[in-house]
Motif scaffolding. Structure first.
Motif, PDB file in Angstrom:
ATOM      1  N   CYS A 108       0.898  -1.180  -0.130  1.00  0.00           N
ATOM      2  CA  CYS A 108       0.079   0.032   0.189  1.00  0.00           C
ATOM      3  C   CYS A 108       0.746   1.147   0.094  1.00  0.00           C
ATOM      4  O   CYS A 108       0.433   2.304  -0.761  1.00  0.00           O
ATOM      5  N   GLU A 109       1.988   1.184   0.869  1.00  0.00           N
ATOM      6  CA  GLU A 109       3.073   2.399   0.842  1.00  0.00           C
ATOM      7  C   GLU A 109       3.642   2.651  -0.592  1.00  0.00           C
ATOM      8  O   GLU A 109       3.887   3.670  -0.971  1.00  0.00           O
ATOM      9  N   ALA A 110       4.014   1.356  -0.964  1.00  0.00           N
ATOM     10  CA  ALA A 110       4.573   1.844  -2.509  1.00  0.00           C
ATOM     11  C   ALA A 110       3.891   2.163  -3.809  1.00  0.00           C
ATOM     12  O   ALA A 110       3.803   3.044  -4.448  1.00  0.00           O
ATOM     13  N   ASN A 111       2.508   1.704  -3.570  1.00  0.00           N
ATOM     14  CA  ASN A 111       1.379   2.203  -4.535  1.00  0.00           C
ATOM     15  C   ASN A 111       1.182   3.499  -4.239  1.00  0.00           C
ATOM     16  O   ASN A 111       0.887   4.339  -5.288  1.00  0.00           O
ATOM     17  N   THR A 112       1.178   4.273  -3.010  1.00  0.00           N
ATOM     18  CA  THR A 112       1.017   5.467  -2.601  1.00  0.00           C
ATOM     19  C   THR A 112       1.981   6.390  -3.415  1.00  0.00           C
ATOM     20  O   THR A 112       1.698   7.351  -4.136  1.00  0.00           O
ATOM     21  N   VAL A 113       3.357   5.880  -3.137  1.00  0.00           N
ATOM     22  CA  VAL A 113       4.545   6.723  -3.679  1.00  0.00           C
ATOM     23  C   VAL A 113       4.389   6.552  -5.191  1.00  0.00           C
ATOM     24  O   VAL A 113       4.573   7.674  -5.877  1.00  0.00           O
ATOM     25  N   ARG A 114       3.902   5.724  -5.945  1.00  0.00           N
ATOM     26  CA  ARG A 114       4.076   5.321  -7.474  1.00  0.00           C
ATOM     27  C   ARG A 114       2.817   5.865  -8.083  1.00  0.00           C
ATOM     28  O   ARG A 114       3.041   6.507  -9.326  1.00  0.00           O
ATOM     29  N   PHE A 115       1.734   5.565  -7.470  1.00  0.00           N
ATOM     30  CA  PHE A 115       0.274   6.005  -8.286  1.00  0.00           C
ATOM     31  C   PHE A 115      -0.579   6.994  -7.758  1.00  0.00           C
ATOM     32  O   PHE A 115      -1.396   7.323  -8.113  1.00  0.00           O
ATOM     33  N   GLY A 116      -0.009   7.383  -6.437  1.00  0.00           N
ATOM     34  CA  GLY A 116      -0.784   8.560  -5.857  1.00  0.00           C
ATOM     35  C   GLY A 116      -1.767   7.927  -4.672  1.00  0.00           C
ATOM     36  O   GLY A 116      -1.708   6.914  -4.456  1.00  0.00           O
ATOM     37  N   HIS A 117      -1.865   8.877  -3.761  1.00  0.00           N
ATOM     38  CA  HIS A 117      -2.580   8.739  -2.487  1.00  0.00           C
ATOM     39  C   HIS A 117      -3.876   7.972  -2.444  1.00  0.00           C
ATOM     40  O   HIS A 117      -4.297   7.107  -1.812  1.00  0.00           O
ATOM     41  N   GLN A 118      -4.618   8.136  -3.478  1.00  0.00           N
ATOM     42  CA  GLN A 118      -5.914   7.429  -3.632  1.00  0.00           C
ATOM     43  C   GLN A 118      -5.945   6.026  -3.657  1.00  0.00           C
ATOM     44  O   GLN A 118      -6.746   5.313  -3.620  1.00  0.00           O
ATOM     45  N   THR A 119      -4.510   5.411  -4.195  1.00  0.00           N
ATOM     46  CA  THR A 119      -4.396   3.957  -4.215  1.00  0.00           C
ATOM     47  C   THR A 119      -3.991   3.390  -2.752  1.00  0.00           C
ATOM     48  O   THR A 119      -4.068   2.178  -2.612  1.00  0.00           O
ATOM     49  N   LYS A 120      -3.829   4.291  -1.891  1.00  0.00           N
ATOM     50  CA  LYS A 120      -3.573   3.581  -0.587  1.00  0.00           C
ATOM     51  C   LYS A 120      -4.548   2.496  -0.021  1.00  0.00           C
ATOM     52  O   LYS A 120      -3.831   1.737   0.671  1.00  0.00           O
ATOM     53  N   TYR A 121      -5.595   2.447  -0.133  1.00  0.00           N
ATOM     54  CA  TYR A 121      -6.628   1.616   0.365  1.00  0.00           C
ATOM     55  C   TYR A 121      -6.762   0.341  -0.621  1.00  0.00           C
ATOM     56  O   TYR A 121      -7.718  -0.430  -0.407  1.00  0.00           O
ATOM     57  N   MET A 122      -6.075   0.251  -1.596  1.00  0.00           N
ATOM     58  CA  MET A 122      -6.193  -0.979  -2.684  1.00  0.00           C
ATOM     59  C   MET A 122      -5.206  -1.980  -2.044  1.00  0.00           C
ATOM     60  O   MET A 122      -4.341  -2.029  -1.515  1.00  0.00           O
ATOM     61  N   HIS A 123      -5.633  -3.390  -2.386  1.00  0.00           N
ATOM     62  CA  HIS A 123      -5.368  -4.554  -2.028  1.00  0.00           C
ATOM     63  C   HIS A 123      -3.815  -4.633  -2.353  1.00  0.00           C
ATOM     64  O   HIS A 123      -3.622  -4.262  -3.648  1.00  0.00           O
ATOM     65  N   ALA A 124      -2.924  -5.182  -1.703  1.00  0.00           N
ATOM     66  CA  ALA A 124      -1.524  -5.345  -2.119  1.00  0.00           C
ATOM     67  C   ALA A 124      -0.788  -6.763  -1.691  1.00  0.00           C
ATOM     68  O   ALA A 124      -1.375  -7.305  -0.992  1.00  0.00           O
ATOM     69  N   CYS A 125       0.371  -7.064  -2.341  1.00  0.00           N
ATOM     70  CA  CYS A 125       1.043  -8.386  -2.093  1.00  0.00           C
ATOM     71  C   CYS A 125       1.470  -8.469  -0.557  1.00  0.00           C
ATOM     72  O   CYS A 125       1.319  -9.593  -0.134  1.00  0.00           O
ATOM     73  N   ARG A 126       1.923  -7.257  -0.010  1.00  0.00           N
ATOM     74  CA  ARG A 126       2.525  -7.550   1.435  1.00  0.00           C
ATOM     75  C   ARG A 126       1.369  -7.699   2.375  1.00  0.00           C
ATOM     76  O   ARG A 126       1.410  -8.611   3.340  1.00  0.00           O
ATOM     77  N   GLU A 127       0.024  -7.464   2.075  1.00  0.00           N
ATOM     78  CA  GLU A 127      -1.172  -7.740   2.840  1.00  0.00           C
ATOM     79  C   GLU A 127      -1.375  -9.331   2.650  1.00  0.00           C
ATOM     80  O   GLU A 127      -1.602 -10.167   3.718  1.00  0.00           O
ATOM     81  N   ASN A 128      -1.281  -9.860   1.462  1.00  0.00           N
ATOM     82  CA  ASN A 128      -1.339 -11.078   1.223  1.00  0.00           C
ATOM     83  C   ASN A 128      -0.374 -11.975   1.751  1.00  0.00           C
ATOM     84  O   ASN A 128      -0.612 -13.092   2.605  1.00  0.00           O
ATOM     85  N   PHE A 129       0.886 -11.570   1.771  1.00  0.00           N
ATOM     86  CA  PHE A 129       1.897 -12.142   2.494  1.00  0.00           C
ATOM     87  C   PHE A 129       1.771 -12.272   3.876  1.00  0.00           C
ATOM     88  O   PHE A 129       1.995 -13.362   4.805  1.00  0.00           O
ATOM     89  N   VAL A 130       1.233 -11.269   4.535  1.00  0.00           N
ATOM     90  CA  VAL A 130       0.641 -11.218   5.972  1.00  0.00           C
ATOM     91  C   VAL A 130      -0.023 -12.176   6.355  1.00  0.00           C
ATOM     92  O   VAL A 130      -0.030 -13.047   7.469  1.00  0.00           O
ATOM     93  N   VAL A 131      -1.265 -12.343   5.518  1.00  0.00           N
ATOM     94  CA  VAL A 131      -2.080 -13.593   5.812  1.00  0.00           C
ATOM     95  C   VAL A 131      -1.552 -14.778   5.449  1.00  0.00           C
ATOM     96  O   VAL A 131      -2.041 -15.704   6.531  1.00  0.00           O
ATOM     97  N   ALA A 132      -0.830 -15.066   4.434  1.00  0.00           N
ATOM     98  CA  ALA A 132      -0.203 -16.396   4.233  1.00  0.00           C
ATOM     99  C   ALA A 132       0.697 -16.782   5.364  1.00  0.00           C
ATOM    100  O   ALA A 132       0.694 -17.980   5.800  1.00  0.00           O
ATOM    101  N   LEU A 133       1.476 -15.941   5.964  1.00  0.00           N
ATOM    102  CA  LEU A 133       2.477 -16.220   6.860  1.00  0.00           C
ATOM    103  C   LEU A 133       1.820 -16.134   8.350  1.00  0.00           C
ATOM    104  O   LEU A 133       2.626 -16.976   9.146  1.00  0.00           O
ATOM    105  N   ALA A 134       0.697 -15.728   8.650  1.00  0.00           N
ATOM    106  CA  ALA A 134       0.047 -15.916   9.820  1.00  0.00           C
ATOM    107  C   ALA A 134      -0.293 -17.188  10.221  1.00  0.00           C
ATOM    108  O   ALA A 134      -0.111 -17.669  11.315  1.00  0.00           O
ATOM    109  N   GLY A 135      -0.448 -17.869   9.318  1.00  0.00           N
ATOM    110  CA  GLY A 135      -0.716 -19.584   9.353  1.00  0.00           C
ATOM    111  C   GLY A 135       0.403 -20.318   9.761  1.00  0.00           C
ATOM    112  O   GLY A 135       0.376 -21.437  10.060  1.00  0.00           O
ATOM    113  N   HIS A 136       1.638 -19.655   9.713  1.00  0.00           N
ATOM    114  CA  HIS A 136       2.846 -20.343  10.196  1.00  0.00           C
ATOM    115  C   HIS A 136       3.719 -19.615  11.141  1.00  0.00           C
ATOM    116  O   HIS A 136       4.933 -19.658  11.039  1.00  0.00           O
TER     117      HIS A 136
END
Ligand SMILES: [Zn+2]
Length: 213
Positions: A108-136
């Motif tokens: 979300c942070e990189a999206n904001t820098v690259r594509f503008g503040h309006q993208t801050k709330y879009m889903h991103a890979c780091r959030e997916n990794f947090v979910v995937a790793l939480a199970g381990h």
């Protein structure tokens, strides 16, 4: 790149699962088992990490992997090296070529820098990794530089990286043989602000085979 195909029969896979567009996934891959990641619709970046199942503080190292093989990309024959210098897995088939392991995962942070503040709330890979790793029993501090299968990241003459249209076609795949018991964590990339997913995230297919007895 070194393109190669596989003779493994999907009907004999011990695991065969579709991962929806934008979703996380993780699974234990035992030593000797073979993981196939299929870009089911083409042009879909698949952000991927590996951790030692025995001691997850040992994990995939993009830096050591690139230094080991002397190439900027991952393809058939690439040895995936851990931060402890050990061989974790080997790429044994690749129908697409030149997979990136330099550009990292979208956030979300990189999206904001690259594509503008309006993208801050879009889903991103780091959030997916947090979910995937939480199970381990891992968290966001365990996310390290990843492999981007099927992501086309040419190195420009001035040394900059570009993210351009993916080259992978419908049904392209990579196969990776585990050389130790590993946890594989995947983010089926949800990015729609650059062309890494053809501006249209799509499902992938994951298959696992037991190795030769
Ligand atoms: Zn992403």
């Amino acid at each position: 790149m070194t393109l190669s195909t596989s003779t493994l029969d999907p009907a004999k896979a011990v695991y065969d699962q579709s991962v929806p567009a934008r979703a996380p996934w993780s699974h234990l891959i035992k030593k000797g088992q073979i993981l196939r990641i299929v870009d089911a619709k083409g042009q879909q970046a698949v952000d991927t990490l590996f951790y030692s199942a025995e001691k997850p503080e040992e994990r995939y190292s993009a830096q050591d992997t690139l230094a080991e093989q002397g190439s900027a990309y991952v393809t058939t024959g690439t040895r995936l090296i851990s931060n402890a210098g050990n061989l974790m897995a080997t790429v044994i088939a690749d129908t697409s070529g030149d997979h990136d392991t330099s550009a990292g995962a979208c956030s979300c942070e990189a999206n904001t820098v690259r594509f503008g503040h309006q993208t801050k709330y879009m889903h991103a890979c780091r959030e997916n990794f947090v979910v995937a790793l939480a199970g381990h029993a891992m968290s966001k501090r365990d996310i390290v530089s990843n492999i981007n299968f099927f992501m086309n990241v040419p190195v420009l003459p001035n040394g900059e990286l570009a993210i351009v249209d993916g080259m992978s076609k419908l049904g392209d795949y990579v196969e990776i043989r585990a050389e130790m018991d590993v946890i594989c964590a995947i983010s089926n990339c949800p990015q729609v602000n650059n062309p890494c997913n053809g501006f249209n995230p799509t499902p992938i297919q994951i298959l696992i085979w037991d190795g030769p007895a």
